[in-house]
Design a protein around this motif. Structure first.
Motif, PDB file in Angstrom:
ATOM      1  N   ASP A  55       0.705  -1.733  -0.389  1.00 35.38           N
ATOM      2  CA  ASP A  55       0.112  -0.239  -0.056  1.00 35.38           C
ATOM      3  C   ASP A  55       1.119   1.497  -0.067  1.00 35.38           C
ATOM      4  O   ASP A  55       0.897   2.265  -0.481  1.00 35.38           O
ATOM      5  CB  ASP A  55      -0.613   0.017   1.427  1.00 35.38           C
ATOM      6  CG  ASP A  55      -1.550  -0.918   1.018  1.00 35.38           C
ATOM      7  OD1 ASP A  55      -2.379  -1.809   0.501  1.00 35.38           O
ATOM      8  OD2 ASP A  55      -2.980  -1.003   2.096  1.00 35.38           O
ATOM      9  N   THR A  69       2.027   1.925  -3.589  1.00 37.57           N
ATOM     10  CA  THR A  69       0.928   2.213  -4.662  1.00 37.57           C
ATOM     11  C   THR A  69       1.115   3.941  -3.789  1.00 37.57           C
ATOM     12  O   THR A  69       0.368   4.407  -4.849  1.00 37.57           O
ATOM     13  CB  THR A  69      -0.117   1.197  -3.926  1.00 37.57           C
ATOM     14  OG1 THR A  69      -0.742   1.825  -3.112  1.00 37.57           O
ATOM     15  CG2 THR A  69      -0.252   0.241  -4.886  1.00 37.57           C
ATOM     16  N   GLN A  70       0.926   3.803  -2.966  1.00 36.94           N
ATOM     17  CA  GLN A  70       0.376   5.539  -2.709  1.00 36.94           C
ATOM     18  C   GLN A  70       1.430   6.096  -2.856  1.00 36.94           C
ATOM     19  O   GLN A  70       1.038   7.428  -3.165  1.00 36.94           O
ATOM     20  CB  GLN A  70       0.269   5.523  -0.975  1.00 36.94           C
ATOM     21  CG  GLN A  70      -0.295   6.906   0.037  1.00 36.94           C
ATOM     22  CD  GLN A  70      -1.593   7.071  -0.092  1.00 36.94           C
ATOM     23  OE1 GLN A  70      -2.272   6.479  -0.085  1.00 36.94           O
ATOM     24  NE2 GLN A  70      -2.187   8.610  -0.761  1.00 36.94           N
ATOM     25  N   ALA A 118       0.811   6.590  -6.447  1.00 36.86           N
ATOM     26  CA  ALA A 118      -0.029   7.246  -6.652  1.00 36.86           C
ATOM     27  C   ALA A 118      -0.416   8.941  -7.039  1.00 36.86           C
ATOM     28  O   ALA A 118      -0.612   9.890  -7.306  1.00 36.86           O
ATOM     29  CB  ALA A 118      -1.603   6.632  -5.943  1.00 36.86           C
ATOM     30  N   SER A 174      -5.728   7.681  -8.019  1.00 38.50           N
ATOM     31  CA  SER A 174      -6.197   6.618  -7.080  1.00 38.50           C
ATOM     32  C   SER A 174      -7.050   5.461  -6.912  1.00 38.50           C
ATOM     33  O   SER A 174      -7.455   4.548  -6.253  1.00 38.50           O
ATOM     34  CB  SER A 174      -7.374   7.914  -6.309  1.00 38.50           C
ATOM     35  OG  SER A 174      -6.505   8.559  -6.467  1.00 38.50           O
ATOM     36  N   LYS A 225      -5.038   2.783  -6.747  1.00 38.42           N
ATOM     37  CA  LYS A 225      -4.684   2.199  -6.181  1.00 38.42           C
ATOM     38  C   LYS A 225      -5.159   1.723  -5.450  1.00 38.42           C
ATOM     39  O   LYS A 225      -4.827   0.610  -5.349  1.00 38.42           O
ATOM     40  CB  LYS A 225      -4.144   3.496  -5.250  1.00 38.42           C
ATOM     41  CG  LYS A 225      -3.255   3.545  -4.273  1.00 38.42           C
ATOM     42  CD  LYS A 225      -3.193   4.628  -3.068  1.00 38.42           C
ATOM     43  CE  LYS A 225      -2.712   4.419  -1.887  1.00 38.42           C
ATOM     44  NZ  LYS A 225      -3.024   2.753  -1.302  1.00 38.42           N
ATOM     45  N   ARG A 249      -4.903  -1.613  -6.783  1.00 40.90           N
ATOM     46  CA  ARG A 249      -3.511  -2.480  -6.769  1.00 40.90           C
ATOM     47  C   ARG A 249      -4.110  -3.185  -5.618  1.00 40.90           C
ATOM     48  O   ARG A 249      -3.541  -4.120  -5.500  1.00 40.90           O
ATOM     49  CB  ARG A 249      -2.612  -2.088  -7.252  1.00 40.90           C
ATOM     50  CG  ARG A 249      -2.329  -1.332  -8.490  1.00 40.90           C
ATOM     51  CD  ARG A 249      -1.355  -0.796  -8.631  1.00 40.90           C
ATOM     52  NE  ARG A 249      -0.848  -0.997  -9.885  1.00 40.90           N
ATOM     53  CZ  ARG A 249      -0.866  -0.201 -10.956  1.00 40.90           C
ATOM     54  NH1 ARG A 249      -1.234   1.500 -10.492  1.00 40.90           N
ATOM     55  NH2 ARG A 249      -0.306   0.446 -12.442  1.00 40.90           N
ATOM     56  N   ASP A 250      -4.255  -2.660  -4.738  1.00 37.53           N
ATOM     57  CA  ASP A 250      -3.721  -2.741  -3.328  1.00 37.53           C
ATOM     58  C   ASP A 250      -4.917  -4.039  -2.849  1.00 37.53           C
ATOM     59  O   ASP A 250      -4.634  -4.949  -2.799  1.00 37.53           O
ATOM     60  CB  ASP A 250      -4.660  -1.622  -2.574  1.00 37.53           C
ATOM     61  CG  ASP A 250      -4.040  -0.560  -1.984  1.00 37.53           C
ATOM     62  OD1 ASP A 250      -2.574  -0.676  -3.133  1.00 37.53           O
ATOM     63  OD2 ASP A 250      -3.605   0.742  -1.651  1.00 37.53           O
TER      64      ASP A 250
END
Lengths: 578, 592
Positions: free
Chosen positions: A221, A224-225, A228, B94, B97, B100-101
């Protein structure tokens, strides 16, 4: 891109005709607004005002469209032929060049990077060539042409357009220079996301063994954060492009209306000409976007071209000898001889002062820890690398005096990484000798302890092999690569730690079979298992590139401390056996 | 792939945008306002031009009024265009994201039975590039589609209010544009598929031959490889040319259609002005600008449609992972408590695939502190047993018990915490050495970490790095030797102090000096613990309390060293083949 330009020299015709056609199309496109202005000014008012006049002008516009289409289709055809042809030839040449390089150069660039250069970099250049033909003339011409046309109509009002073009160009440049480097960073952040995912997939058992699923999910996470957040920032910057163009163009329209109003009032301009001005303005704004894309394309392709040029710029450090014939074997000379040989990779010595004689039919063992120079030693024999000092001799003659093909035909090498090629088991075995008959293949499989599993498959020798041999287990691949080397019946057989995936029983059966079936072949075994080498005629003990000892097992046990250490570390097995 | 599924795929994707309602609303608002602004521009321009008729006939005050409005519209339009683009971007990134998560979190819950069957590269490309395709295609495409449709409807409305006859002419010509675009689209799509299949083939070949360049050189196979490559390359040329030419048709053809529309509007409009005087020249200009704006979205929409198709295909691949059945939920189960280290297998049956039975009726009682050695030839399925003990896979039939509790009745986490596992394929994650050691026990103190490293004989080499315990490991510990990696894995287990161990002895390819340390570390770790060892050393095997002999995935013999030797079965043969190494070779002369 200069050096790659020669790949375009067969396409002079294409490179001339293509842009020329595009230019003609662009000229036609520039004429259309003029015709429209003519309709408004002359077709509606004045002496010539008539339906016929308007229809005639309308016909001209359609005709210009048809002709423009024709010319641009010629250009697209020519561009496709030329760019694909360019890419195809370049690809063939680069492929050939890569395979002419020696290990030293291949090591320097690395396999993944080499593959990208062969594939996406060439694709990139192909696109660039096509765009060069299609747009490089057209887009700037439309910009310049529009400005020129407006100057012809009214030089004073044209100043508006002259001011607009650089303004938009400046905005494009500012936005691009702010975003392009950031895109690179985003790419690396995406790579990080992939890395965490890859790490987790390969280590999934460990993650679960420690019940760390939640921690890992958090780690992902975070990645990916990060991605993003950066993407959104870049998104905000590049989102400025459209509004800025919109605003600049609209302000230009405002200026044209404002100043144009006065000009028409004084009779210096007509209403139709004002319309034409607005049209040209639109064309400039569209063309400038194309120019911006061209600049991005050019920066990308320049990088690709540089990477490809770098490969072409490399020359194999392995030089072929002048004469075509291999030297005559010297009588009584050892089969192989290392005379005071040293070698290093990039300044780091990997092998130091090795002197060794190997006679035909002898078995040599090479042992040592990781990075001790074992693989280096054997790679010097078929000249994958050349010794930095000293020389390696085959049948009494320097290996450098043999044509490479002849030299390598003497050697059957089974590399550490067992690598098969897509095809069938048969096609892989035939690499060793394309003319080998069925009996030879059978024999090779049998000696390599591979016969059983090959013939257990319904298709036997014709069983398909996937890319990289992924449909075989590690042990099976190792045995097949050994069989492949045996098919060529080489004088010298080298196994570079090629039995690591085999269990002791198979390992033993294989070594026994090799001893029985290839009594006259000189065999060199690289291994980490001291027991496997115990009965070799000579064992070479390497330690961080230094020769720690050469001799039989018994001698080395007495004289070589490192060998004793290795032996002892594996000795528990011996005790068990005793 | 079913076509009917596409709407539900889109609906499902839209659900992921829910948390970003604000961005979605802003994007829609932005689209409406910016489309309105771009439509008002030609209208205002035309009105202004109408007031600039000729010499002495220019109403500058009216022109100025329109100009003022135009400036205001421009400002508002500019702002909303930015809002549209920024909101869409933020929405897209967003959402991807979150997607993906979600996929990653789901992967962590998927049974290994599923994951073992997936190629890692494929899973990663679903996580990385497929999600990118979704965000590019579906979300950004969606807004383009939206503002495109808005533009078409808006221009149509404007045109019909200005003059229905010319508007009708434009509408009649629209199908031409659509027809051309879809014709080219279809043809070039087929060509592109062929081309990308061919590209895949050629890059596969390049990958194979470049990474195998050494073998190719060793066998002098360069010429043949080149020949095969050129064959593929010329095939690529053929499809590449076609794909490129067909797709290059799009721009000139749509430009041509636009030109025809433009000419038609101009001619029809001029005739109407001339004959009926229903329209002013300024309105005609407006009309021409609309005609230009009206055709543009059609080209964009055809582009968006292909992107949408790609996005839907990508979304299906992503959802396929999300739809895979996760492991059964064990959060309601009790934790395994006070594990005493006894393990029982009763009538265990197991197979990976229904058609090939692997383990048939395996019974095994392992008292606390016993050592079980698993032996057998290469590929005999030793990992299968580990899979069952750790409950990476569930048995098909029978029961596995740990301290008398069936392992199905406790949480996986508590079961797995009772085992320490060191496999030959060491796994370290990118992070510092310290983080890797305390992986199983994040709260460990510095002293505990050092003590564990010392016990695992890892302390000395760690200290040799300039950064010591803070040394960053990259690429699965690429900067360490294999032996060192294994020592770190041992230290990691030392720190968690589990009652049971699963160990994998190295066959070879390990730094011989490190090897000795690993053995010592293994021994220290094994004291007092129940151990399952995939064994390659005879000494280990002989010391074991029970030996499981595996062949072709099944346990075929079971007993102590002496019992098994006396039985004269497969183990006997296996043992003799290893034991006989020296004598057998002696018979075959000096070689080897």
């Amino acid at each position: 891109m200069l050096k790659l330009r020669r790949y375009l020299k067969n396409y002079k015709f294409h490179l001339t005709v293509g842009p020329l056609c595009k230019l003609i199309e662009a000229i036609f496109e520039l004429i259309v607004p003029l015709v429209m202005a003519d309709i408004i000014d002359n077709g509606l008012n004045g002496a010539n005002a008539s339906v016929g006049y308007i229809l005639g002008r309308g016909g001209i516009m359609v005709a210009l469209g048809v002709a423009g289409l024709g010319f641009s289709l010629i250009c697209q055809y020519v561009a496709s032929r030329c760019s694909q042809g360019f890419g195809t030839t370049l690809r063939s040449d680069l492929f050939r060049h890569i395979h002419s390089l020696s290990f030293a150069e291949l090591d320097r660039i690395g396999t993944p990077s080499m593959i990208t250069r062969m594939t996406s970099d060439i694709d990139q250049l192909q696109v660039a060539v096509a765009m060069l033909i299609r747009l490089v003339i057209r887009a700037p011409f439309l910009v310049v042409g529009s400005v020129v046309m407006t100057i012809a109509i009214n030089p004073k009002l044209a100043l508006v357009l002259v001011a607009v073009a650089p303004l938009i160009a400046l905005a494009l440049w500012a936005i691009m220079s702010a975003t392009i480097p950031r895109y690179g960073k985003i790419q690396s952040k995406l790579d990080q996301v992939s890395d965490v995912a890859r790490e987790n997939l390969t280590g999934i058992r460990v993650v679960r063994a420690f019940s760390k699923q939640q921690t890992e999910t958090r780690r992902f996470d975070d990645a990916t954060q990060d991605l993003a957040r950066s993407s959104i920032v870049v998104g905000r910057i590049s989102a400025l492009l459209n509004p800025i163009t919109f605003v600049v163009i609209n302000l230009a329209i405002v200026a044209i209306l404002y100043f144009g109003g006065d000009l028409v009032d004084t009779g210096a301009m007509t209403q139709g000409e004002i319309t034409a001005f607005v049209n040209y303005l639109m064309q400039i704004s569209l063309a400038l976007v194309v120019v911006a894309n061209l600049i991005i394309l050019y920066t990308k392709s320049a990088a690709s071209a540089k990477r490809i040029r770098e490969v072409f710029g490399m020359q194999s450090s392995i030089r072929q000898p002048r004469q075509d014939a291999p030297p005559a074997p010297a009588q009584d000379a050892p089969k192989l001889e290392f005379e005071d040989v040293s070698f290093g990779y990039g300044g780091k010595t990997a092998l130091r002062d090795l002197t060794l004689q190997v006679y035909a039919g002898e078995t040599i063992g090479v042992i040592g820890g990781t990075g001790s120079g074992k693989s280096t030693l054997i790679h010097l024999i078929p000249r994958f690398y050349d010794a930095a000092q000293g020389c390696v001799k085959l049948d009494g003659a320097d290996v450098r005096s043999y044509p490479l093909r002849d030299l390598r035909a003497h050697v059957g090498l089974v590399p550490q990484q067992s690598r098969l090629f897509a095809g069938t088991i048969r096609s892989n075995l035939l690499w060793g000798n394309p003319d080998a008959d069925e009996a030879t293949l059978d024999w090779a499989l049998e000696v390599a302890q591979a016969k059983e599993f090959v013939y257990a498959k319904p298709e036997g020798l014709d069983t398909p092999v996937n890319q990289g041999g992924k449909n075989f287990s590690g042990g099976q691949r190792q045995r097949l690569t050994i069989a492949r080397a045996l098919v060529g019946k080489p004088d010298i057989l080298i196994l570079d730690d090629s039995m690591s995936a085999l269990d002791f029983a198979t390992d033993l059966a294989l070594r026994t079979a090799l001893a029985r079936e290839l009594p006259d072949t000189t065999k060199i075994f690289v291994s980490q298992r001291a027991t496997s080498l115990r009965h070799a005629d000579k064992i070479v003990v390497l330690d961080h590139g230094d020769v720690a000892g050469i001799g039989t097992h018994e001698t080395l046990l007495d004289t070589c401390e490192i060998y004793r250490e290795i032996w002892n570390s594996q000795q528990s097995e011996q005790e068990a056996q005793a | 792939m079913k076509r009917s599924a596409s709407p539900s795929v889109i609906a499902r994707l839209l659900r992921y945008t829910k948390p970003y309602r604000l961005q979605l609303a802003l994007a829609i608002l932005g689209a409406i306002c910016s489309v309105a602004a771009s439509l008002l521009t030609p209208f205002l321009t035309g009105k202004a031009i109408d007031s600039i008729v000729g010499p002495g006939n220019v109403q500058m005050s009216i022109v100025l009024r329109y100009i003022t409005v135009l400036i205001a519209v421009t400002a508002i339009g500019g702002i909303f265009q930015w809002i549209l683009a920024a909101a869409t971007n933020s929405l897209a990134f967003s959402t991807s994201k979150d997607l993906r998560d979600a996929v990653f979190a789901h992967i962590q819950k998927l049974p290994l039975q599923y994951l073992d069957r997936q190629a890692h590269g494929d899973m990663i490309s679903r996580l990385a590039s497929d999600v990118d395709k979704i965000s590019d295609g579906l979300l950004q495409g969606f807004t383009q589609l939206f503002s495109g449709l808005m533009t078409i409807l808006g221009t149509l409305a404007f045109m019909f209010t200005i003059n229905p006859i010319i508007a009708a002419a434009v509408v009649v010509l629209t199908p031409l544009s659509l027809f051309v675009a879809s014709f080219i689209g279809k043809r070039s799509h087929a060509m592109f598929q062929k081309q990308s299949a061919m590209r895949g083939k050629i890059s596969g070949y390049v990958e194979e031959s470049v990474s195998g360049a050494r073998v190719i050189q060793a066998f002098g196979h360069e010429a043949q490889t080149q020949e095969e490559f050129e064959q593929l390359n010329s095939e690529l040329y053929q499809c590449g040319f076609r794909a490129q030419f067909y797709s290059a048709l799009t721009n000139p053809c749509t430009r041509f259609v636009n030109n025809v529309v433009y000419a038609a509007v101009g001619t029809v409009g001029a005739i109407l002005v001339l004959l009926r005087g229903v329209m002013s020249p300024g309105t005609l200009t407006t009309f021409l600008l609309y005609a230009n704006q009206y055709t543009k979205p059609f080209n964009e929409i055809t582009g968006v449609v292909t992107e949408l198709q790609t996005a839907i295909a990508a979304a299906k691949r992503v959802f396929a992972v999300l739809d895979a059945e996760p492991e059964s939920d064990d959060s309601a189960l009790p934790a395994l408590q006070d594990c005493d280290g006894t393990v029982d297998l009763e009538h265990v049956r197991f197979s990976y695939r229904p058609d090939t039975q692997l383990i048939r009726d395996l019974n095994l009682h392992v008292p606390q502190g016993n050592i079980v050695a698993i032996v057998g030839p290469t590929g005999c399925g030793k990992t299968t047993l580990i899979n069952l003990l750790m409950r990476f896979y569930d048995v098909n039939d029978g029961v596995v018990r740990v301290s008398d509790t069936p392992i199905r009745d406790v949480t996986r986490k508590s079961l797995r915490n009772c085992y320490g596992m060191v496999l030959q394929d060491t796994w370290l994650f990118s992070g510092t050495i310290r983080d890797n050691i305390r992986y199983g026990n994040p709260d460990a103190t510095e002293d505990q970490i050092r003590a564990a490293a010392q016990q695992a004989h890892a302390h000395a080499f760690i200290e040799q790095f300039p950064d010591g315990y803070d040394t960053l490991l990259t690429d699965n510990g690429g900067n360490l030797s294999q032996g060192q990696r294994q020592l770190l894995c041992i230290a990691r287990i030392m720190l968690t102090d589990p009652p049971m161990l699963i160990l994998d002895e190295a066959t070879s390819s390990i730094d011989t000096r490190t090897e000795l340390k690993i053995q010592q570390a293994f021994h220290r770790m094994m004291q007092g613990r129940t151990c399952f060892i995939v064994a390659h050393r005879l000494s280990t095997i002989k010391e074991a309390d029970t030996i499981l002999v595996m062949k072709d995935g099944n346990v075929i013999e079971q007993g102590t060293h002496a019992q098994l030797l006396a039985r004269g079965g497969f183990y006997h043969t296996l043992y003799n083949s290893q034991f006989a190494d020296a004598t057998l070779l002696a018979k075959n002369g000096a070689a080897v």
